[in-house]
Design a protein around this motif. Structure first.
Motif, PDB file in Angstrom:
ATOM      1  N   ASP A 112      -0.799   4.634   0.433  1.00 47.38           N
ATOM      2  CA  ASP A 112      -1.563   4.882   1.654  1.00 47.38           C
ATOM      3  C   ASP A 112      -1.412   6.319   2.147  1.00 47.38           C
ATOM      4  N   ARG A 144      -3.560  -5.138  -5.300  1.00 44.21           N
ATOM      5  CA  ARG A 144      -4.428  -6.285  -5.020  1.00 44.21           C
ATOM      6  C   ARG A 144      -4.503  -7.129  -6.285  1.00 44.21           C
ATOM      7  N   THR A 200      -2.634  -2.335  -9.677  1.00 46.48           N
ATOM      8  CA  THR A 200      -2.698  -1.099  -8.908  1.00 46.48           C
ATOM      9  C   THR A 200      -4.146  -0.600  -8.882  1.00 46.48           C
ATOM     10  N   HIS A 236      -7.371   1.223  -2.771  1.00 47.31           N
ATOM     11  CA  HIS A 236      -5.958   1.544  -2.690  1.00 47.31           C
ATOM     12  C   HIS A 236      -5.155   0.265  -2.484  1.00 47.31           C
ATOM     13  N   GLY A 237      -3.882   0.395  -2.731  1.00 45.22           N
ATOM     14  CA  GLY A 237      -2.985  -0.739  -2.557  1.00 45.22           C
ATOM     15  C   GLY A 237      -2.976  -1.692  -3.746  1.00 45.22           C
ATOM     16  N   GLU A 295       0.837  -1.197   0.000  1.00 47.82           N
ATOM     17  CA  GLU A 295       0.000   0.000   0.000  1.00 47.82           C
ATOM     18  C   GLU A 295       0.875   1.251   0.000  1.00 47.82           C
TER      19      GLU A 295
END
Ligand code: SF4
Length: 87
Positions: free
Chosen positions: A32, A73, A77, A70-71, A29
């Protein structure tokens, strides 16, 4: 929630099998706390590429009820995931 993502009673949740388990959440993240350096996505992307639950992770992140905004996964992106959601 996508029923495919529900843990079976006799099985551990898929999240326990992620290649990111035990690694710093900050690595996945980097956005973040604002816009990350473009290179910040490279290492988590490589880790995700070898993850045995990558497809489940990506499906979870794209689930409209979850909206992981966000982050990294599932190897993508947030910008890349938004592009997949766009009709
Ligand atoms: S795809 Fe990436 S973020 Fe998802 S569980 Fe695997 S290593 Fe973690």
């Amino acid at each position: 929630m996508n029923p495919q993502l529900q843990p079976r009673e006799d099985d551990e949740p898929w999240q326990h099998h992620g290649a990111c388990v035990g690694r710093s959440p900050a690595l996945f993240e980097p956005d973040d706390r604002g816009t990350p350096h473009p290179g910040a996505w490279e290492l988590p992307r490589r880790i995700c590429a070898s993850c045995p639950v990558r497809e489940l992770c990506l499906a979870d992140a794209l689930d409209p009820e979850r909206r992981a905004d966000h982050g990294m996964r599932g190897g993508l992106t947030p910008t890349e995931r938004r592009a997949l959601r766009t009709p």
